[in-house]
Design a protein around this motif. Structure first.
Motif, PDB file in Angstrom:
ATOM      1  N   SER A  10       0.835  -1.206   0.000  1.00 46.45           N
ATOM      2  CA  SER A  10       0.000   0.000   0.000  1.00 46.45           C
ATOM      3  C   SER A  10       0.866   1.251   0.000  1.00 46.45           C
ATOM      4  O   SER A  10       2.030   1.224   0.414  1.00 46.45           O
ATOM      5  CB  SER A  10      -0.930   0.025   1.217  1.00 46.45           C
ATOM      6  OG  SER A  10      -0.196   0.164   2.414  1.00 46.45           O
ATOM      7  N   GLU A  11       0.294   2.327  -0.484  1.00 47.47           N
ATOM      8  CA  GLU A  11       0.912   3.656  -0.436  1.00 47.47           C
ATOM      9  C   GLU A  11       0.040   4.524   0.471  1.00 47.47           C
ATOM     10  O   GLU A  11      -1.158   4.306   0.576  1.00 47.47           O
ATOM     11  CB  GLU A  11       0.980   4.278  -1.836  1.00 47.47           C
ATOM     12  CG  GLU A  11       1.509   3.347  -2.921  1.00 47.47           C
ATOM     13  CD  GLU A  11       2.946   2.925  -2.708  1.00 47.47           C
ATOM     14  OE1 GLU A  11       3.678   3.650  -2.010  1.00 47.47           O
ATOM     15  OE2 GLU A  11       3.349   1.862  -3.234  1.00 47.47           O
ATOM     16  N   ASN A  12       0.649   5.500   1.108  1.00 48.28           N
ATOM     17  CA  ASN A  12      -0.104   6.363   2.016  1.00 48.28           C
ATOM     18  C   ASN A  12      -0.328   7.727   1.369  1.00 48.28           C
ATOM     19  O   ASN A  12       0.491   8.627   1.484  1.00 48.28           O
ATOM     20  CB  ASN A  12       0.639   6.515   3.343  1.00 48.28           C
ATOM     21  CG  ASN A  12      -0.095   7.390   4.339  1.00 48.28           C
ATOM     22  OD1 ASN A  12       0.497   8.193   5.028  1.00 48.28           O
ATOM     23  ND2 ASN A  12      -1.419   7.249   4.425  1.00 48.28           N
ATOM     24  N   GLY A  13      -1.458   7.847   0.649  1.00 44.38           N
ATOM     25  CA  GLY A  13      -1.841   9.119   0.060  1.00 44.38           C
ATOM     26  C   GLY A  13      -1.051   9.500  -1.174  1.00 44.38           C
ATOM     27  O   GLY A  13      -0.995  10.668  -1.544  1.00 44.38           O
ATOM     28  N   ASP A 217      -0.950  -3.290  -5.376  1.00 42.62           N
ATOM     29  CA  ASP A 217      -0.657  -2.029  -4.699  1.00 42.62           C
ATOM     30  C   ASP A 217      -1.889  -1.131  -4.735  1.00 42.62           C
ATOM     31  O   ASP A 217      -2.671  -1.172  -5.699  1.00 42.62           O
ATOM     32  CB  ASP A 217       0.513  -1.329  -5.398  1.00 42.62           C
ATOM     33  CG  ASP A 217       1.229  -0.337  -4.483  1.00 42.62           C
ATOM     34  OD1 ASP A 217       0.775  -0.126  -3.347  1.00 42.62           O
ATOM     35  OD2 ASP A 217       2.249   0.232  -4.916  1.00 42.62           O
ATOM     36  N   GLN A 218      -2.049  -0.328  -3.705  1.00 38.70           N
ATOM     37  CA  GLN A 218      -3.177   0.602  -3.643  1.00 38.70           C
ATOM     38  C   GLN A 218      -2.830   1.799  -2.781  1.00 38.70           C
ATOM     39  O   GLN A 218      -1.994   1.708  -1.873  1.00 38.70           O
ATOM     40  CB  GLN A 218      -4.427  -0.087  -3.088  1.00 38.70           C
ATOM     41  CG  GLN A 218      -4.275  -0.615  -1.672  1.00 38.70           C
ATOM     42  CD  GLN A 218      -5.545  -1.248  -1.147  1.00 38.70           C
ATOM     43  OE1 GLN A 218      -6.585  -0.590  -1.033  1.00 38.70           O
ATOM     44  NE2 GLN A 218      -5.482  -2.543  -0.847  1.00 38.70           N
ATOM     45  N   ASP A 219      -3.449   2.909  -3.089  1.00 38.97           N
ATOM     46  CA  ASP A 219      -3.283   4.114  -2.285  1.00 38.97           C
ATOM     47  C   ASP A 219      -4.315   4.089  -1.162  1.00 38.97           C
ATOM     48  O   ASP A 219      -5.518   4.074  -1.412  1.00 38.97           O
ATOM     49  CB  ASP A 219      -3.470   5.354  -3.175  1.00 38.97           C
ATOM     50  CG  ASP A 219      -3.430   6.645  -2.368  1.00 38.97           C
ATOM     51  OD1 ASP A 219      -2.901   6.622  -1.244  1.00 38.97           O
ATOM     52  OD2 ASP A 219      -3.933   7.664  -2.863  1.00 38.97           O
ATOM     53  N   VAL A 220      -3.834   4.068   0.071  1.00 38.85           N
ATOM     54  CA  VAL A 220      -4.715   4.105   1.250  1.00 38.85           C
ATOM     55  C   VAL A 220      -4.405   5.400   1.993  1.00 38.85           C
ATOM     56  O   VAL A 220      -3.385   5.509   2.670  1.00 38.85           O
ATOM     57  CB  VAL A 220      -4.488   2.884   2.164  1.00 38.85           C
ATOM     58  CG1 VAL A 220      -5.431   2.940   3.361  1.00 38.85           C
ATOM     59  CG2 VAL A 220      -4.681   1.588   1.386  1.00 38.85           C
ATOM     60  N   LYS A 221      -5.278   6.388   1.857  1.00 43.55           N
ATOM     61  CA  LYS A 221      -5.000   7.707   2.432  1.00 43.55           C
ATOM     62  C   LYS A 221      -5.057   7.723   3.951  1.00 43.55           C
ATOM     63  O   LYS A 221      -4.303   8.426   4.611  1.00 43.55           O
ATOM     64  CB  LYS A 221      -5.971   8.745   1.859  1.00 43.55           C
ATOM     65  CG  LYS A 221      -5.708   9.085   0.401  1.00 43.55           C
ATOM     66  CD  LYS A 221      -6.647  10.161  -0.092  1.00 43.55           C
ATOM     67  CE  LYS A 221      -6.247  10.670  -1.469  1.00 43.55           C
ATOM     68  NZ  LYS A 221      -6.195   9.622  -2.484  1.00 43.55           N
ATOM     69  N   SER A 222      -5.960   6.949   4.524  1.00 44.13           N
ATOM     70  CA  SER A 222      -6.136   6.937   5.977  1.00 44.13           C
ATOM     71  C   SER A 222      -5.286   5.833   6.601  1.00 44.13           C
ATOM     72  O   SER A 222      -5.395   4.662   6.217  1.00 44.13           O
ATOM     73  CB  SER A 222      -7.611   6.712   6.328  1.00 44.13           C
ATOM     74  OG  SER A 222      -7.755   6.350   7.682  1.00 44.13           O
ATOM     75  N   THR A 223      -4.450   6.201   7.576  1.00 41.44           N
ATOM     76  CA  THR A 223      -3.645   5.187   8.248  1.00 41.44           C
ATOM     77  C   THR A 223      -4.515   4.271   9.109  1.00 41.44           C
ATOM     78  O   THR A 223      -4.149   3.120   9.360  1.00 41.44           O
ATOM     79  CB  THR A 223      -2.559   5.851   9.123  1.00 41.44           C
ATOM     80  OG1 THR A 223      -3.173   6.780  10.024  1.00 41.44           O
ATOM     81  CG2 THR A 223      -1.544   6.585   8.257  1.00 41.44           C
ATOM     82  N   THR A 224      -5.664   4.759   9.541  1.00 41.27           N
ATOM     83  CA  THR A 224      -6.600   3.908  10.290  1.00 41.27           C
ATOM     84  C   THR A 224      -7.128   2.797   9.395  1.00 41.27           C
ATOM     85  O   THR A 224      -7.166   1.620   9.783  1.00 41.27           O
ATOM     86  CB  THR A 224      -7.775   4.744  10.837  1.00 41.27           C
ATOM     87  OG1 THR A 224      -7.277   5.765  11.685  1.00 41.27           O
ATOM     88  CG2 THR A 224      -8.747   3.865  11.610  1.00 41.27           C
ATOM     89  N   VAL A 239       1.215   1.770   6.389  1.00 46.03           N
ATOM     90  CA  VAL A 239       1.902   2.889   7.027  1.00 46.03           C
ATOM     91  C   VAL A 239       1.096   3.369   8.233  1.00 46.03           C
ATOM     92  O   VAL A 239      -0.128   3.459   8.170  1.00 46.03           O
ATOM     93  CB  VAL A 239       2.098   4.044   6.020  1.00 46.03           C
ATOM     94  CG1 VAL A 239       2.713   5.264   6.701  1.00 46.03           C
ATOM     95  CG2 VAL A 239       2.969   3.587   4.851  1.00 46.03           C
ATOM     96  N   LEU A 240       1.792   3.667   9.323  1.00 45.02           N
ATOM     97  CA  LEU A 240       1.149   4.162  10.538  1.00 45.02           C
ATOM     98  C   LEU A 240       1.481   5.632  10.763  1.00 45.02           C
ATOM     99  O   LEU A 240       2.420   6.168  10.180  1.00 45.02           O
ATOM    100  CB  LEU A 240       1.619   3.365  11.762  1.00 45.02           C
ATOM    101  CG  LEU A 240       1.422   1.859  11.775  1.00 45.02           C
ATOM    102  CD1 LEU A 240       1.768   1.306  13.150  1.00 45.02           C
ATOM    103  CD2 LEU A 240      -0.002   1.467  11.388  1.00 45.02           C
ATOM    104  N   SER A 241       0.718   6.263  11.614  1.00 45.69           N
ATOM    105  CA  SER A 241       1.003   7.643  11.989  1.00 45.69           C
ATOM    106  C   SER A 241       0.800   7.802  13.489  1.00 45.69           C
ATOM    107  O   SER A 241       0.156   6.965  14.135  1.00 45.69           O
ATOM    108  CB  SER A 241       0.085   8.620  11.238  1.00 45.69           C
ATOM    109  OG  SER A 241      -1.281   8.383  11.556  1.00 45.69           O
ATOM    110  N   GLY A 242       1.400   8.898  14.027  1.00 46.88           N
ATOM    111  CA  GLY A 242       1.196   9.348  15.392  1.00 46.88           C
ATOM    112  C   GLY A 242       0.897   8.320  16.458  1.00 46.88           C
ATOM    113  O   GLY A 242       1.729   7.488  16.807  1.00 46.88           O
TER     114      GLY A 242
END
Length: 514
Positions: A10-13, A217-224, A239-242
């Motif tokens: 996955s890609e993040n945004g 592969d896919q773009d996943v904008k929300s880390t949730t 990918v994770l955030s905060g």
């Protein structure tokens, strides 16, 4: 190995913008190109030079002539042989001003490249020639110590002239309007969608060492969303955030990767002439507490940058010290509200204004939203008379606006193309196509020019040191944070090559273990 060699990535945004190696400017497009195409070399783990299309390299004594012998079993995915002429055609096309490649500048140092890019010489005079089908000679105007690293970068990859001309302006705009000479072929990308796949290329010369059959592969904008998909087994990487990073800090599947990617605030001095005032830029930067930003706002392991050149990118060959640490300008990333207010008042007076109303453009990813909210909040809270409106856009749209100069303030990002400070410093010269904010400083330009043209190592590093100190003192842009990539990763994935500069992920030797 597992029976099923399918990886769900996955890609993040981040969406692909093009598969044309002459036109690609963003990390995700370059990653897809570099896994589906191949140049003279591949860049292995720890930036090691590995064979690609070239099987042998002979370098002249003056280090200005490289003669490459090409493998005769390399083929494009349509069955065409990969030849020396494919490199000649691709390189000439990229430096030709009609192509409008933003990366044409990186050819500087190859004979006649600068003059061709400036429209003063014919592309046919570029220092590259084919001696038969499988011998390629490249002539430099000066020795370049990082030349071999450049040859593993996608803007130097070959192109099948027949295919480029067949598709014309549509070349590279979808996965079907392309041809591939690398480990994988792209499929399913129609130009605007956010899902695609890399499938094993059966025409690739080293296909027996390519183990993954398919990478979805896919773009996943929300880390949730990404984390939930990982937890349910639908993704092998998310990918994770905060807060997610803090929550999973003891999880063995959490991987923290260092990067050479810098997030920074860029000021459009052409669109907003007031932003050419050094004091106003310095004031904005001084309102930002980078420690608070990376530790509490982002909280994903990002670090405070020392300047425009990222930490850990390169080591001074004379002192052995990290370039970024050695040449840090304290004020560039300092936090001092009192000084900020003083400079802000002086700057406004110098430009004849009592207030400023600006827009701040940024991506719609979780990280960039957090960055922009913090920057906007700090600037408007601490600087009297400053109003900022946020403009949130998908990555592809933000990049297009930034490239066109259609912004006032923008949160931008740059990742080094190879492990040398000039890869960062070079993009902020007055005439560089990536200098979207149009900051200009003659001393800076002169230092970068010296670094690019001298053959003396000490002179070169001193010039880059001076350039870094100039952009830090003048606040040509305001460094915000140096990225890390925090991700949940399936432990069954083995053999993946990751580097902090240039190509992030090389999937050629990756496989799923049992």
């Amino acid at each position: 190995m597992a029976q099923s060699q399918v990886l769900n990535w996955s890609e993040n945004g981040q969406d692909i913008t093009t598969l044309d190696s002459s036109l690609a400017t963003d990390v995700i497009s370059s990653t897809m190109i570099s896994n589906s195409e191949e140049g003279l070399y591949r860049i292995g783990a720890h930036n090691k030079i590995l064979p690609g299309i070239a099987t042998k390299t002979v370098v002249s004594e003056d280090k200005k002539t490289y003669t490459f012998t090409l493998r005769q079993n390399a083929k494009w995915s349509n069955g065409d042989p990969v030849t020396a002429q494919d490199f000649v055609y691709s390189w000439r096309r990229t430096v030709n001003p009609k192509t409008a490649s933003q990366y044409a500048y990186i050819y500087s140092g190859i004979k006649n490249a600068d003059q061709i890019s400036a429209g003063k010489m014919n592309p046919d005079t570029l220092g590259i020639k084919a001696d038969g089908k499988y011998k390629l000679t490249v002539t430099l105007s000066k020795p370049m110590e990082y030349f071999k690293l450049l040859m593993g970068f996608d803007v130097f990859f070959p192109q099948d002239q027949k295919v480029v001309q067949e598709y014309g302006k549509d070349y590279g705009t979808t996965s079907s309007k392309m041809v591939y000479d690398g480990p994988f072929k792209m499929t399913g990308w129609k130009g605007t969608n956010s899902t695609w796949a890399l499938v094993r290329n059966d025409h690739y010369w080293d296909k027996k060492h390519v183990y993954l059959q398919r990478i979805n592969d896919q773009d996943v904008k929300s880390t949730t969303t990404g984390f939930n998909l990982f937890q349910s087994g639908k993704l092998d990487m998310a990918v994770l955030s905060g807060q997610q990073v803090k929550n999973e800090k003891n999880n063995s599947k959490l991987v923290i990767r260092k990067t050479s990617r810098l997030n920074y605030l860029e000021f459009n001095q052409k669109k907003v002439p007031a932003l050419a005032n050094t004091k106003l830029r310095q004031a904005m930067s001084l309102t930002l507490d980078r420690k608070e930003l990376v530790n509490n706002v982002l909280g994903d392991g990002s670090v405070v940058p020392h300047g425009f050149v990222t930490n850990g990118l390169a080591t001074d060959p004379t002192t052995g010290k990290d370039f970024a640490t050695e040449n840090a300008v304290a004020q560039s990333t300092a936090y001092d509200n009192a000084k900020a207010k003083k400079l802000w008042a002086e700057g406004l007076k110098e430009v004849g204004k009592k207030s400023l109303t600006l827009t701040l453009t940024h991506d719609d990813t979780d990280q960039m939203k957090a960055l922009s909210e913090y920057v906007q909040g700090q600037l408007t809270k601490e600087l009297p008379g400053l109003k900022i409106t946020s403009i949130e856009l998908p990555y592809k749209n933000r990049l297009a606006r930034e490239t066109a100069g259609n912004f006032e303030l923008v949160i931008s990002a740059w990742q080094a193309d190879f492990s040398d400070p000039i890869s960062d410093l070079g993009i902020m010269t007055t005439d560089n196509s990536y200098n979207f904010g149009k900051w200009t400083n003659s001393a800076y330009d002169a230092d970068v020019k010296t670094a690019n043209n001298t053959t003396n190592q000490t002179t070169r590093w001193n010039a880059m040191s001076d350039a870094e100190k100039t952009i830090g003192t003048e606040e040509g842009d305001a460094p915000l944070s140096q990225n890390v990539i925090a991700q949940m990763l399936n432990p069954k994935l083995k053999g993946l090559v990751y580097n902090t500069a240039g190509l992030d992920y090389d999937f050629k030797s990756a496989y799923m273990a049992k």
